[in-house]
Write an enzyme that holds these catalytic residues in place. Structure first.
Site, PDB file in Angstrom:
ATOM      1  CB  CYS A   1      -2.376  -6.910 -16.867  1.00  0.00           C
ATOM      2  SG  CYS A   1      -1.927  -7.509 -15.643  1.00  0.00           S
TER       3      CYS A   1
ATOM      4  CB  CYS B   1      -2.964  -6.756 -12.981  1.00  0.00           C
ATOM      5  SG  CYS B   1      -1.173  -6.833 -13.621  1.00  0.00           S
ATOM      6  CG  ASP B   2      -6.104  -4.460 -14.272  1.00  0.00           C
ATOM      7  OD1 ASP B   2      -5.780  -3.565 -12.905  1.00  0.00           O
ATOM      8  OD2 ASP B   2      -6.005  -3.984 -15.373  1.00  0.00           O
TER       9      ASP B   2
END
Ligand code: NDP
Length: 317
Positions: free
Chosen positions: A133, A136-137
């Protein structure tokens, strides 16, 4: 007993909920205990959902869908389904909390889950440089070197997004042509920070406590090389989430839930399916939403036939 329980909180689930709620079916939607909204929660800009000419962020789109479903009376439960009993006229849905819900019909819209490479280091270094992701990261990789594996739209999107943070992004693909749509390919090709590594399979993620590189095997001549990177983003597609219905609903050879023609009717009367879990081909937010509509309309016909006492007809509705 409920009239309909919707399982899944992506575009298919919430669209089915909007239609079912507007048809006064008082739907309950089991979202998830972890993350409501499905795959779009992990994307950034959605540019191809009609009605948003400037684009919309995936999580914002899902929040709007939920708001719309709730506005008409959908009850959203933040829990996971652990077991399904689909036999007979009363369908039973067991939740992680232990609650058992009963309904005359089910719409199963659980979407799909990220594929893994199944290589050494992948699981061990997950969360330590290995990610599925970018939204997300990506932030953790400021001024770092990253690799993205895959050749579809997801890989192009992730790679392009990651250039906001990373100093360099390699896209590793096992062939020499991409599956991604032309516009996504061109955007990636035009980005100076992205370099393509063609005809290469990732064989191992390297590093002890953190990712330090990937081992690549050339798919044409078999040569093996190590590429130093600080992170690996895996974007190689998804598999339909069907584990709860194995042995209960018929599946297709592609692993999606079998439905009757263009309807959402599964092999079990009263159980309907929608979205990515029935779709091996198109898998777009907008096609999932359309599929959710079909399921809600099918449920409406099914319940109407049930209440008319035409049970046999209901099974075919
Ligand atoms: P796809 O199935 O389209 O592509 C998967 C890619 O990963 C392919 O290039 C495939 O290679 C590669 N791959 C699969 N398995 C492996 C493996 N084990 N090792 C190495 N490579 C592998 O999945 P996506 O997630 O990219 O897209 C899914 C759907 O979502 C598509 O319909 C896409 O259009 C849509 N989507 C749309 C977006 C948008 O429009 N903004 C953004 C993201 C996704 P090969 O080509 O060799 O098979």
């Amino acid at each position: 007993m409920r009239q309909v329980i919707i399982i899944g909180s992506g575009p298919a689930g919430f669209t089915a909920a909007i239609y079912a709620a507007r048809a006064n079916l008082n739907p309950v939607l089991v979202a998830s205990s972890v993350e409501v909204g499905g795959e779009l929660m992990k994307t950034t800009e959605v540019e191809n959902f009609p009605g948003f000419p400037e684009g919309i962020q995936g999580p914002d789109l899902m929040a709007k869908m939920q708001e719309q479903a709730e506005r008409f009376g959908t009850e959203v439960l933040y829990d996971d389904v652990t077991e399904l009993d689909l036999d007979g006229d009363v369908k039973k849905v067991t939740l992680g909390s232990g609650t058992v819900l009963e309904a005359a019909s089910i719409i199963y819209a659980t979407g799909s889950a990220y594929r893994t490479l199944g290589i050494p280091g992948e699981e061990r270094l997950s969360g330590h440089g290995v990610s599925w992701c970018a939204t997300c990261d990506g932030f953790f990789f400021r001024d770092r070197t990253i690799a993205v594996v895959g050749g579809g739209d997801s890989a192009m999107e992730e790679a392009t997004f990651l250039t906001k943070f990373a100093s360099k992004v390699y896209v590793i693909h096992r062939k020499d042509t991409l599956r991604a749509s032309k516009i996504m390919q061109e955007r990636a090709f035009a980005n100076d920070k992205i370099e393509f590594i063609w005809n290469s399979a990732v064989e191992e993620v390297l590093g002890e406590d953190a990712t330090t590189g990937v081992r690549l095997r050339n798919t044409v001549d078999g040569t093996v090389t190590d590429l130093p990177v600080d992170g690996l983003f895996i974007a190689i597609g998804n598999d339909p989430r069907t584990h709860l219905v194995h042995g209960k609903l018929d599946l297709t050879p592609e692993g999606t839930i079998w439905v009757d023609g263009r309807s959402s009717r599964t092999s079990v009367p009263g159980v309907f399916a929608a979205g990515d879990v029935i779709d091996p081909t198109y898998r777009q937010a907008v096609t999932a939403a359309g599929s959710g509509t079909v399921a809600a309309l099918d449920v409406e016909h099914f319940l109407a036939a049930l209440s008319d006492g035409t049970a046999a007809e209901a099974a075919l509705a």
